[in-house]
Design a protein around this motif. Structure first.
Motif, PDB file in Angstrom:
ATOM      1  N   GLN A   1       0.830  -1.202   0.000  1.00 52.13           N
ATOM      2  CA  GLN A   1       0.000   0.000   0.000  1.00 52.13           C
ATOM      3  C   GLN A   1       0.867   1.257   0.000  1.00 52.13           C
ATOM      4  O   GLN A   1       0.562   2.239  -0.677  1.00 52.13           O
ATOM      5  CB  GLN A   1      -0.930   0.005   1.207  1.00 52.13           C
ATOM      6  CG  GLN A   1      -1.932   1.153   1.204  1.00 52.13           C
ATOM      7  CD  GLN A   1      -2.847   1.115  -0.001  1.00 52.13           C
ATOM      8  OE1 GLN A   1      -3.545   0.123  -0.223  1.00 52.13           O
ATOM      9  NE2 GLN A   1      -2.845   2.176  -0.807  1.00 52.13           N
TER      10      GLN A   1
ATOM     11  N   ILE B   1       2.015   1.792  -3.471  1.00 46.91           N
ATOM     12  CA  ILE B   1       0.960   2.386  -4.298  1.00 46.91           C
ATOM     13  C   ILE B   1       0.880   3.887  -4.047  1.00 46.91           C
ATOM     14  O   ILE B   1       0.846   4.699  -4.985  1.00 46.91           O
ATOM     15  CB  ILE B   1      -0.397   1.712  -3.997  1.00 46.91           C
ATOM     16  CG1 ILE B   1      -0.383   0.250  -4.442  1.00 46.91           C
ATOM     17  CG2 ILE B   1      -1.542   2.474  -4.671  1.00 46.91           C
ATOM     18  CD1 ILE B   1      -1.594  -0.551  -3.966  1.00 46.91           C
TER      19      ILE B   1
ATOM     20  N   ARG C   1      -2.738   5.727 -12.652  1.00 45.31           N
ATOM     21  CA  ARG C   1      -3.289   4.608 -11.886  1.00 45.31           C
ATOM     22  C   ARG C   1      -3.250   3.304 -12.694  1.00 45.31           C
ATOM     23  O   ARG C   1      -3.031   2.230 -12.131  1.00 45.31           O
ATOM     24  CB  ARG C   1      -4.722   4.916 -11.437  1.00 45.31           C
ATOM     25  CG  ARG C   1      -4.794   6.030 -10.398  1.00 45.31           C
ATOM     26  CD  ARG C   1      -6.228   6.294  -9.974  1.00 45.31           C
ATOM     27  NE  ARG C   1      -6.805   5.176  -9.264  1.00 45.31           N
ATOM     28  CZ  ARG C   1      -6.689   4.972  -7.954  1.00 45.31           C
ATOM     29  NH1 ARG C   1      -5.996   5.829  -7.209  1.00 45.31           N
ATOM     30  NH2 ARG C   1      -7.260   3.939  -7.373  1.00 45.31           N
TER      31      ARG C   1
ATOM     32  N   ARG D   1      -1.478  -0.167 -11.639  1.00 43.31           N
ATOM     33  CA  ARG D   1      -2.176  -1.466 -11.703  1.00 43.31           C
ATOM     34  C   ARG D   1      -1.322  -2.518 -12.398  1.00 43.31           C
ATOM     35  O   ARG D   1      -1.212  -3.664 -11.935  1.00 43.31           O
ATOM     36  CB  ARG D   1      -3.519  -1.307 -12.427  1.00 43.31           C
ATOM     37  CG  ARG D   1      -4.362  -2.588 -12.425  1.00 43.31           C
ATOM     38  CD  ARG D   1      -5.513  -2.506 -13.395  1.00 43.31           C
ATOM     39  NE  ARG D   1      -5.074  -2.514 -14.777  1.00 43.31           N
ATOM     40  CZ  ARG D   1      -4.724  -3.615 -15.455  1.00 43.31           C
ATOM     41  NH1 ARG D   1      -4.752  -4.806 -14.867  1.00 43.31           N
ATOM     42  NH2 ARG D   1      -4.343  -3.528 -16.715  1.00 43.31           N
TER      43      ARG D   1
ATOM     44  N   LYS E   1      -6.491  -4.524  -2.653  1.00 44.76           N
ATOM     45  CA  LYS E   1      -7.360  -4.266  -3.793  1.00 44.76           C
ATOM     46  C   LYS E   1      -7.055  -2.876  -4.351  1.00 44.76           C
ATOM     47  O   LYS E   1      -6.927  -1.902  -3.610  1.00 44.76           O
ATOM     48  CB  LYS E   1      -8.828  -4.365  -3.381  1.00 44.76           C
ATOM     49  CG  LYS E   1      -9.282  -5.780  -3.056  1.00 44.76           C
ATOM     50  CD  LYS E   1     -10.765  -5.819  -2.722  1.00 44.76           C
ATOM     51  CE  LYS E   1     -11.210  -7.252  -2.434  1.00 44.76           C
ATOM     52  NZ  LYS E   1     -12.661  -7.315  -2.078  1.00 44.76           N
ATOM     53  N   PHE E   2      -6.940  -2.811  -5.662  1.00 44.59           N
ATOM     54  CA  PHE E   2      -6.629  -1.537  -6.311  1.00 44.59           C
ATOM     55  C   PHE E   2      -7.390  -1.495  -7.617  1.00 44.59           C
ATOM     56  O   PHE E   2      -6.978  -2.077  -8.614  1.00 44.59           O
ATOM     57  CB  PHE E   2      -5.121  -1.411  -6.548  1.00 44.59           C
ATOM     58  CG  PHE E   2      -4.713  -0.078  -7.125  1.00 44.59           C
ATOM     59  CD1 PHE E   2      -4.671   1.060  -6.334  1.00 44.59           C
ATOM     60  CD2 PHE E   2      -4.365   0.028  -8.461  1.00 44.59           C
ATOM     61  CE1 PHE E   2      -4.293   2.286  -6.869  1.00 44.59           C
ATOM     62  CE2 PHE E   2      -3.975   1.246  -9.011  1.00 44.59           C
ATOM     63  CZ  PHE E   2      -3.950   2.382  -8.207  1.00 44.59           C
TER      64      PHE E   2
END
Length: 267
Positions: free
Chosen positions: A41, A44, A54, A58, A87-88
């Motif tokens: 995280q 990210i 984004r 991914r 989750k992304f």
């Protein structure tokens, strides 16, 4: 890539290598068995703070997942990798850019002569970048310039035969030599295409936009989506309908024109 990529196509391996660079830069010193979802995280959050799109993030997470799965298969990762990646979700917005016929002509004139055949190949055959640069005269081009065999570099089923449009056939016949590769490698194709578009006074295009141009021109002339899909090297028409087959105003006008005329009055 060394231990888990033998079944992957070269473009997929290239994507993993590219996306893996940021993973190595930010997570490369982390013991794989000490990796925590919080670490991912933070990765990210940092990549987004760096300005990464984004969708790019991914794809980097897809690369990380494949890496962890390979580590697990090789006994390097003791736990399952399924819970390590948060989750992304990314809302996929496909590009819709393609060249109109006047834009295509303007782009060709703005290109150096040695690059024009490259662009014509992509536009008139719908070939991927790797397929354009993988074409060899002796192996893939019919001597009479009636059809060519696209090597299908992404998947084995993408290998396909495509008819050669008259304009492309004339360009082939004008080539002084038909030996070796049809076109030379174009290392800075995206940068050079953007610069040529600026010279031509049109919005920029990418190699995949040239492929979309092929599909869009066919769809705008009423070619069935499944036929377009097969010419693109797809097994279903889904990507044509969602991504590649862009319709223009004329196509919508022709659709409305088939509605039967009726007069409004008393029944």
């Amino acid at each position: 890539i060394d231990h888990g990529g033998s079944d992957l196509a070269a473009p997929t391996l290239s994507m993993y290598a590219q996306k893996g660079g940021h993973l190595l830069r930010l997570l490369g010193e982390k013991d794989v068995n000490a990796l925590h979802p919080d670490d991912v995280q933070r990765y990210i959050n940092l990549r987004i703070a760096e300005g990464a799109h984004r969708e790019t993030v991914r794809k980097e997470l897809v690369t990380l997942r494949r890496t962890l799965e390979t580590a697990r298969e090789r006994g390097r990762l003791r736990s399952s990798p399924s819970g390590l990646i948060p989750k992304f979700r990314v809302r996929y917005v496909p590009r819709s850019r393609y060249l109109s016929e006047p834009e295509f002509r303007r782009l060709l004139f703005a290109l150096p002569s040695r690059r024009r055949l490259w662009v014509m190949l992509a536009v008139f055959t719908g070939a991927r970048l790797s397929e354009v640069e993988g074409l060899r005269w002796a192996e893939h081009v019919d001597p009479a310039c009636r059809w060519l065999l696209l090597p299908g570099t992404k998947t084995a089923r993408a290998r396909r035969r495509v008819g050669i449009a008259p304009a492309l056939a004339r360009a082939f016949r004008a080539e002084p030599s038909r030996d070796g590769f049809v076109v030379e490698h174009w290392g800075n194709v995206r940068r050079d295409l953007a610069a040529a578009c600026r010279r031509a006074g049109i919005a920029p295009v990418t190699p995949n936009d040239l492929r979309r141009t092929f599909a869009s021109w066919l769809k705008q002339r009423g070619v069935d989506s499944m036929v377009v899909a097969r010419l693109l090297g797809h097994t279903t028409s889904r990507m044509v309908e969602l991504v590649y087959g862009q319709l223009n105003d004329a196509a919508f006008a022709r659709a409305i024109a088939v509605i039967p005329p009726t007069s409004i009055g008393k029944p």
